[in-house]
Motif scaffolding. Sequence first.
Motif, PDB file in Angstrom:
ATOM      1  N   ILE A  61      -8.574   8.769  -0.352  1.00 53.84           N
ATOM      2  CA  ILE A  61      -9.042   9.959  -1.069  1.00 53.84           C
ATOM      3  C   ILE A  61      -7.921  10.415  -1.996  1.00 53.84           C
ATOM      4  CG2 ILE A  61      -9.785  12.367  -0.869  1.00 53.84           C
ATOM      5  CD1 ILE A  61     -11.915  10.444   0.135  1.00 53.84           C
ATOM      6  N   GLN A  62      -8.231  10.494  -3.279  1.00 56.85           N
ATOM      7  CA  GLN A  62      -7.259  10.933  -4.280  1.00 56.85           C
ATOM      8  C   GLN A  62      -7.391  12.438  -4.492  1.00 56.85           C
ATOM      9  OE1 GLN A  62      -7.952  10.252  -8.525  1.00 56.85           O
ATOM     10  NE2 GLN A  62      -5.888   9.382  -8.612  1.00 56.85           N
ATOM     11  N   LEU A  63      -6.286  13.142  -4.312  1.00 54.05           N
ATOM     12  CA  LEU A  63      -6.205  14.572  -4.597  1.00 54.05           C
ATOM     13  C   LEU A  63      -5.542  14.692  -5.966  1.00 54.05           C
ATOM     14  CD1 LEU A  63      -6.345  17.587  -3.699  1.00 54.05           C
ATOM     15  CD2 LEU A  63      -4.047  17.259  -2.760  1.00 54.05           C
ATOM     16  N   MET A  64      -6.226  15.371  -6.908  1.00 48.11           N
ATOM     17  CA  MET A  64      -5.711  15.462  -8.265  1.00 48.11           C
ATOM     18  C   MET A  64      -5.574  16.909  -8.711  1.00 48.11           C
ATOM     19  SD  MET A  64      -6.914  13.554 -11.730  1.00 48.11           S
ATOM     20  CE  MET A  64      -8.149  14.682 -12.344  1.00 48.11           C
ATOM     21  N   PHE A  65      -4.444  17.177  -9.346  1.00 46.55           N
ATOM     22  CA  PHE A  65      -4.172  18.479  -9.949  1.00 46.55           C
ATOM     23  C   PHE A  65      -4.164  18.276 -11.464  1.00 46.55           C
ATOM     24  CE2 PHE A  65      -2.373  18.736  -5.741  1.00 46.55           C
ATOM     25  CZ  PHE A  65      -2.772  20.001  -5.321  1.00 46.55           C
ATOM     26  N   GLY A  68      -0.825  18.904 -12.820  1.00 42.92           N
ATOM     27  CA  GLY A  68       0.168  18.453 -11.846  1.00 42.92           C
ATOM     28  C   GLY A  68       1.435  17.836 -12.390  1.00 42.92           C
ATOM     29  N   GLN A  69       1.398  17.253 -13.594  1.00 46.07           N
ATOM     30  CA  GLN A  69       2.627  16.675 -14.137  1.00 46.07           C
ATOM     31  C   GLN A  69       3.658  17.756 -14.448  1.00 46.07           C
ATOM     32  OE1 GLN A  69       2.186  13.739 -17.276  1.00 46.07           O
ATOM     33  NE2 GLN A  69       0.297  12.982 -16.354  1.00 46.07           N
ATOM     34  N   SER A  70       3.213  18.989 -14.587  1.00 45.42           N
ATOM     35  CA  SER A  70       4.121  20.101 -14.859  1.00 45.42           C
ATOM     36  C   SER A  70       4.674  20.746 -13.590  1.00 45.42           C
ATOM     37  CB  SER A  70       3.401  21.166 -15.699  1.00 45.42           C
ATOM     38  OG  SER A  70       2.995  20.627 -16.930  1.00 45.42           O
ATOM     39  N   PHE A  71       4.275  20.234 -12.422  1.00 47.65           N
ATOM     40  CA  PHE A  71       4.723  20.823 -11.150  1.00 47.65           C
ATOM     41  C   PHE A  71       6.119  20.373 -10.752  1.00 47.65           C
ATOM     42  CE2 PHE A  71       0.175  21.233  -9.176  1.00 47.65           C
ATOM     43  CZ  PHE A  71      -0.224  22.007 -10.247  1.00 47.65           C
ATOM     44  N   ASP A  72       6.629  19.283 -11.330  1.00 44.68           N
ATOM     45  CA  ASP A  72       7.920  18.717 -10.961  1.00 44.68           C
ATOM     46  C   ASP A  72       7.950  18.365  -9.473  1.00 44.68           C
ATOM     47  OD1 ASP A  72      10.490  17.777 -11.486  1.00 44.68           O
ATOM     48  OD2 ASP A  72      11.409  19.703 -10.990  1.00 44.68           O
ATOM     49  N   GLU A  73       6.967  17.567  -9.061  1.00 45.12           N
ATOM     50  CA  GLU A  73       6.839  17.146  -7.668  1.00 45.12           C
ATOM     51  C   GLU A  73       6.816  15.616  -7.614  1.00 45.12           C
ATOM     52  OE1 GLU A  73       6.578  18.855  -4.792  1.00 45.12           O
ATOM     53  OE2 GLU A  73       6.490  20.894  -5.580  1.00 45.12           O
ATOM     54  N   GLU A  74       7.805  15.027  -6.944  1.00 44.73           N
ATOM     55  CA  GLU A  74       7.930  13.570  -6.876  1.00 44.73           C
ATOM     56  C   GLU A  74       6.739  12.884  -6.220  1.00 44.73           C
ATOM     57  OE1 GLU A  74      11.554  12.012  -5.310  1.00 44.73           O
ATOM     58  OE2 GLU A  74      12.785  13.366  -6.536  1.00 44.73           O
ATOM     59  N   ALA A  75       6.102  13.531  -5.268  1.00 40.88           N
ATOM     60  CA  ALA A  75       5.006  12.903  -4.531  1.00 40.88           C
ATOM     61  C   ALA A  75       3.735  12.761  -5.371  1.00 40.88           C
ATOM     62  CB  ALA A  75       4.696  13.694  -3.264  1.00 40.88           C
ATOM     63  N   LEU A  76       3.642  13.512  -6.467  1.00 40.31           N
ATOM     64  CA  LEU A  76       2.473  13.442  -7.338  1.00 40.31           C
ATOM     65  C   LEU A  76       2.747  12.480  -8.491  1.00 40.31           C
ATOM     66  CD1 LEU A  76       1.560  17.252  -7.519  1.00 40.31           C
ATOM     67  CD2 LEU A  76       0.494  15.487  -6.091  1.00 40.31           C
ATOM     68  N   SER A  77       1.848  11.515  -8.687  1.00 39.70           N
ATOM     69  CA  SER A  77       1.995  10.515  -9.747  1.00 39.70           C
ATOM     70  C   SER A  77       1.137  10.881 -10.948  1.00 39.70           C
ATOM     71  CB  SER A  77       1.554   9.141  -9.233  1.00 39.70           C
ATOM     72  OG  SER A  77       2.319   8.776  -8.119  1.00 39.70           O
ATOM     73  N   ALA A  98       2.366  21.845   4.111  1.00 40.43           N
ATOM     74  CA  ALA A  98       3.377  22.601   3.356  1.00 40.43           C
ATOM     75  C   ALA A  98       3.388  22.165   1.891  1.00 40.43           C
ATOM     76  CB  ALA A  98       4.755  22.412   3.984  1.00 40.43           C
ATOM     77  N   ASP A  99       3.335  20.847   1.656  1.00 41.13           N
ATOM     78  CA  ASP A  99       3.273  20.350   0.281  1.00 41.13           C
ATOM     79  C   ASP A  99       2.000  20.829  -0.402  1.00 41.13           C
ATOM     80  OD1 ASP A  99       5.661  18.989   0.618  1.00 41.13           O
ATOM     81  OD2 ASP A  99       4.736  16.995   0.758  1.00 41.13           O
ATOM     82  N   LEU A 100       0.884  20.689   0.290  1.00 41.77           N
ATOM     83  CA  LEU A 100      -0.401  21.092  -0.286  1.00 41.77           C
ATOM     84  C   LEU A 100      -0.399  22.568  -0.670  1.00 41.77           C
ATOM     85  CD1 LEU A 100      -3.278  20.395  -1.101  1.00 41.77           C
ATOM     86  CD2 LEU A 100      -3.956  20.695   1.291  1.00 41.77           C
ATOM     87  N   LYS A 106       1.400  26.302  -7.209  1.00 46.02           N
ATOM     88  CA  LYS A 106       1.777  25.881  -8.558  1.00 46.02           C
ATOM     89  C   LYS A 106       0.539  25.705  -9.440  1.00 46.02           C
ATOM     90  CE  LYS A 106       6.229  23.786  -7.518  1.00 46.02           C
ATOM     91  NZ  LYS A 106       7.097  22.610  -7.677  1.00 46.02           N
ATOM     92  N   ALA A 107      -0.557  25.220  -8.871  1.00 50.44           N
ATOM     93  CA  ALA A 107      -1.793  25.035  -9.636  1.00 50.44           C
ATOM     94  C   ALA A 107      -2.292  26.364 -10.193  1.00 50.44           C
ATOM     95  CB  ALA A 107      -2.869  24.390  -8.764  1.00 50.44           C
TER      96      ALA A 107
END
Length: 128
Positions: A61-65, A68-77, A98-100, A106-107
Amino acid sequence: MHTIQEYHNALSGEEKKIAHLLAREIAHDLPDGDHKIWHGHPVWFLDENPLVGYSKLKSGIQLMFWSGQSFDEEALSPEGQFKAAAIVYGSAGEISLADLKRWLEKARRIQWDYKNIVKRKGVLERLK
């Protein structure tokens, strides 16, 4: 499919667990967000602007923001040609609450204006 529940009902075991967990947490952290099936997948919006959604892939299951590229989060591609970023889960146990929670905060704060992207001929502008 017309409802998120119908979307979940079409999923199998672990996919359904992931989707239920994501839906519960997203609804909790974005209580003022509208949600619906959009382009075949569950998506949450604020002021008609898409923030977060998820979809079934072969790998999980893909979770997409959308921003999200503007969140500066390494776990998000990075995903697609705009500002979206995503993560794929193969099991519910892989989800860090916690990450979610941090990503959902941030979203809400960091948004690009997808609502008017067609009007602006594909140009995204930062909101707020």
